[in-house]
Design an enzyme around this catalytic site. Structure first.
Site, PDB file in Angstrom:
ATOM      1  N   ASP A   9       2.443   1.227  14.222  1.00  0.00           N
ATOM      2  CA  ASP A   9       1.887   0.044  14.410  1.00  0.00           C
ATOM      3  C   ASP A   9       2.631  -1.183  15.016  1.00  0.00           C
ATOM      4  O   ASP A   9       2.224  -2.294  15.347  1.00  0.00           O
ATOM      5  CB  ASP A   9       1.582  -0.457  12.908  1.00  0.00           C
ATOM      6  CG  ASP A   9       0.600   0.089  12.070  1.00  0.00           C
ATOM      7  OD1 ASP A   9      -0.341   0.687  12.710  1.00  0.00           O
ATOM      8  OD2 ASP A   9       0.850   0.661  10.818  1.00  0.00           O
ATOM      9  N   ASP A  31       0.661  -1.300   0.007  1.00  0.00           N
ATOM     10  CA  ASP A  31      -0.053  -0.030  -0.018  1.00  0.00           C
ATOM     11  C   ASP A  31       0.746   1.134  -0.001  1.00  0.00           C
ATOM     12  O   ASP A  31       0.551   2.219  -0.754  1.00  0.00           O
ATOM     13  CB  ASP A  31      -0.881   0.084   1.234  1.00  0.00           C
ATOM     14  CG  ASP A  31      -0.233  -0.235   2.614  1.00  0.00           C
ATOM     15  OD1 ASP A  31       0.896  -0.273   2.394  1.00  0.00           O
ATOM     16  OD2 ASP A  31      -0.928  -0.189   3.572  1.00  0.00           O
TER      17      ASP A  31
END
Length: 820
Positions: free
Chosen positions: A428, A66
């Site tokens: 993350d 992505d």
């Protein structure tokens, strides 16, 4: 099959692939030694949204991401090769890959729909390579894609090449339907002029989606028949090679992925309400029953991942997308009549030690049978890429392949003058201490295990003392911790600044006193600076600054810093004003009110110099003060300063090296530079094979190795560069530690002690139990505590010394210890 690379006149953005760790040519006019560049070894950590396998050539596998570009599998090294390193910062939107496709007739050709955001960000285009991703050309379709825009990023591949005619290509876009090329997406004359355009033609019959979901899957049945999945509208069919399309009645309204059997007799589709099958002109529902979900309380039938065995049209796998870890993966051998849940019994062999042991298939995106090896299946998810060699086993064994896949998003970097050369804050995945730049870290920071660490700092007088701040779920709430052993272990702050309803504030920046580890200043989101003088037990707001400075979690700027000499002095930049506190963050005063205004500033104090602070202000350049912020001078030969950092001084000098990610010496595009004379002159140290343009977010020089610099990016991990001469470190390994002993402690832990070798450049010690690596100890240590000791078990402890050139000693003598 064509085995020779076709000729193609390269236009607009030419992209060159580095082939690994190699010396690089200097930019024209540079007098510095050549630099080499590589990724810091992290091991995965980013969303792999799709996979493509060439149907005719074994081991030719591609992965798209992505935000982190595209990769090609190297079967010889069992690693992934990043294909887009040479895209410049100016073209950074191209690092998001929305779809990828191989040419079935030519294994050298690959296409990528490149565009990270569908919000006006440019460029956004289809890229073509005729040498397996070594070089690329723009094809000039120039339609927006959204590789990081929404859930649809993980759906099927919206590019397809004709099964027997390499000139015919179909591309599904996010807003503008399907476009067709009949000349292999080549330019008319290759000149790059205004009239040199592609012969793209927009297909008819495909709805133009105003919501940006677009066309998300295109598959050829044969030379004339093609199918396309359009979320929100259904599945469409073309019988003229993709020029015109009609809606297929009764097809799923929200298709995710389409897969055809090899003979084209059956098509399967995953969609928002399950799994569908199209055979003999009829759609049928073959969704696995909810009673087979691992979590039976979750009734979601949203499916995404899908693959059909090339050798058996009735053998397929469909994966649910319900936010579970692991996601349900169902396998059928009778065309979907019955299913078995593969994830009721599985094993994962993780190549990255810091991955959670049982992690598998989080936000699963792509799953593919390998057409060349029966039983082999590839799979991708939120953290990386997996493979199993036998999908039919009752207990499926998956192995992660993360070497070379470096997609971590970096927030902040520090390189202390002693201890580990690098510690990094990650989105993350908390953050990690990197003792060895070439080896995956053993663990994340932890204690607390933040979703993301956003900032780090250390005490200049004692770099073992460190602090970090961050939060959970991208800014939902905050957290922080301190370390007294250089980041090996962490202790959560006793308290943390809170909002009006008692929620811990998500944090952006942090600074710790140069002399006092108890004195910490942090900058939460939507808050004034907060200070603690008791190591994070209590907090109070400073006065004299605006009440809200950092307004967004996704803002990488680091705008507070501690003076590197004066322990009570802290600095802050906001909205064109420079603030200083002389009392440890209690009171702040404006010392300079006429700096340019930007939301992308970085403030760093120069090592070894009281009162010297540098401030980068993006397009406004780089500024320096040597009088604690009273006056500033703009560096005349720096046109733009996106990032900068300080590193170890050149031999024979006391002036810190300064590194710049920006434009200097009149350059027209971003580069990486080094100055050894406080910014008077700059030398470019990267080249056009290593532009490292994927949204760089922080930069730091190495405080222990002259010439080495680190660059954290938003999707291609952390890069480091150093003079090529450093590629030949000393080849003499340190001698082994001696006198290793194991002493039990009352709390159940064991303390290992040893006599260090005489080598002056020990980086760290690696502690083993048999062949299992337990932990690292810093190079200046002579003991370490081992926790999690199991009663009754016999341990076989040994220790290895590693120096700064990563030469390892032989293992010490083994000490056997049986826990009582």
């Amino acid at each position: 099959m064509k085995s020779m690379i076709k000729g193609l006149a390269l236009a607009a953005a030419l992209v060159l692939l580095p082939t690994g760790w190699q010396p690089l040519l200097e930019a024209s006019g540079s007098t510095a030694p050549a630099y080499r560049w590589d990724n810091v070894a992290i091991g995965g950590g980013g969303y792999v949204t799709g996979l493509a396998i060439h149907p005719e050539t074994p081991d030719l596998v591609y992965a798209r991401t992505d935000v982190g570009g595209a990769y090609r599998w190297d079967p010889l090294t069992q690693s992934w090769i990043q294909l887009l390193n040479s895209i410049s910062y100016e073209d950074k939107n191209l690092y998001g890959i929305d779809a990828i496709a191989v040419d079935p007739s030519d294994d050298q050709v690959i296409y990528a729909a490149a565009g990270m955001y569908n919000n006006g960000a440019t460029p956004s285009d289809v890229l073509k390579s005729t040498d397996r991703g070594t070089t690329w050309s723009r094809t000039n379709l120039n339609k927006p894609f959204a590789a990081n825009g929404n859930l649809e990023r993980s759906y099927g591949e919206a590019i397809a090449v004709h099964p027997s005619d390499s000139n015919q290509l179909l591309v599904g876009t996010r807003n503008d339907g399907i476009w067709k090329s009949v000349n292999g997406a080549s330019r008319t004359d290759g000149t790059g002029s205004a009239t040199d355009v592609n012969n793209w033609t927009q297909a008819t019959g495909i709805p133009l989606d105003t919501e940006g979901r677009g066309v998300r899957s295109i598959v050829y049945k044969d030379a004339a028949t093609v199918y396309a999945g359009v979320p929100g509208y259904g599945v469409y069919e073309s019988t003229d090679g993709g020029s015109s399309w009609t809606h297929m009645p009764a097809s799923p309204v929200h298709p995710r992925r389409l897969q055809l059997s090899t003979d084209g007799s059956v098509m399967y589709a995953t969609h928002s309400a399950g799994v569908a099958k199209y055979k003999a002109g009829v759609w049928s529902n073959i969704t696995p029953p909810t009673s087979q979900h691992l979590n039976t309380s979750s009734a979601s039938t949203n499916y995404n991942g899908l693959t059909v065995d090339p050798a058996d049209a009735d053998h397929l796998i469909a994966a649910r997308r319900a936010g579970s870890v692991p996601e349900d993966m169902f396998r059928s051998t009778d065309g979907g009549a019955t299913w078995s849940n593969m994830n009721r019994s599985f094993q994962v062999n993780h190549s990255s030690p810091w991955w959670n042991p049982g992690y598998l298939a989080g936000a699963l995106s792509s799953i593919l049978f390998d057409p060349h090896v029966p039983g082999r299946v590839w799979m991708s998810d939120w953290l990386g890429i997996y493979r199993t060699e036998d999908v039919a086993q009752s207990k499926v064994i998956w192995t992660t392949y993360t070497k070379g896949h470096e997609e971590m998003v970096g927030f902040d970097l520090i390189s202390p003058p002693t201890g580990a050369p690098l510690l990094a804050a990650y989105a993350d995945n908390d953050g990690m201490r990197h003792d060895d730049l070439t080896q995956f870290p053993l663990k994340k920071f932890g204690h607390p295990a933040l979703s993301e660490t956003t900032a780090l700092d250390y005490v200049e007088a004692d770099p073992n003392e460190m602090v970090r701040v961050g939060g959970y779920s991208h800014g939902a709430r905050g957290g922080g911790a301190s370390s007294s052993d250089g980041g090996l272990t962490w202790t959560e702050f006793g308290d943390f600044p809170k909002d009006a309803v008692g929620v811990k504030l998500p944090h952006g920046n942090v600074a710790v006193s140069a002399t006092n580890p108890e004195l910490i200043v942090t900058l939460p989101i939507n808050s004034p600076p907060m200070r603690s003088d008791d190591g994070g037990q209590t907090w109070a707001a400073g006065v004299g600054t605006p009440d809200k400075i950092k307004l967004s979690f996704w803002n990488w700027s680091q705008v507070i810093a501690a003076d590197k000499i004066e322990g009570e002095v802290f600095y802050l930049y906001h909205a064109g004003k420079f603030y200083r506190s002389d009392d440890g963050g209690i009171e702040w005063a404006v010392t300079h009110a006429n700096l340019p205004t930007t939301g992308a500033g970085y403030v760093k104090a120069a090592p070894g110099q009281a009162g010297e602070v540098w401030v980068s202000l993006s397009t406004h350049g780089l500024y320096r003060t040597t009088d604690r912020g009273a006056t500033f001078s703009k560096l005349a030969n720096v046109q733009e300063a996106l990032l900068f950092g300080f590193g170890k001084a050149a031999p024979g000098t006391n002036t810190s090296a300064v590194y710049l990610y920006g434009k200097a010496n009149g350059a027209t595009r971003m580069g990486i530079y080094r100055s050894d004379d406080s910014g008077a002159t700059w030398t470019r140290i990267n080249d056009d094979q290593h532009l490292i343009g994927g949204n760089p977010r922080d930069m730091e020089g190495d405080r222990q190795v002259y010439g080495r610099v680190y660059v954290a990016t938003d999707g291609t991990g952390v890069w480091y560069g150093e003079p090529a001469a450093a590629a030949a470190p000393d080849t003499v390994a340190p001698v082994s530690p001696t006198a290793l002993s194991a002493t039990p402690n009352l709390d159940g832990t064991v303390t290992l002690s040893w006599s260090p070798p005489a080598d002056p450049d020990i980086l760290h010690y690696v502690i083993y139990d048999g062949n299992e690596r337990l932990r690292l100890a810093s190079g200046d240590a002579a003991s370490a505590t081992i926790a999690d000791i199991q009663p009754g078990r016999t341990y076989h402890f040994s220790i290895v010394a590693r120096d700064t050139s990563w030469q390892a000693s032989a293992a010490s003598a083994t000490v056997c210890y049986t826990a009582s």
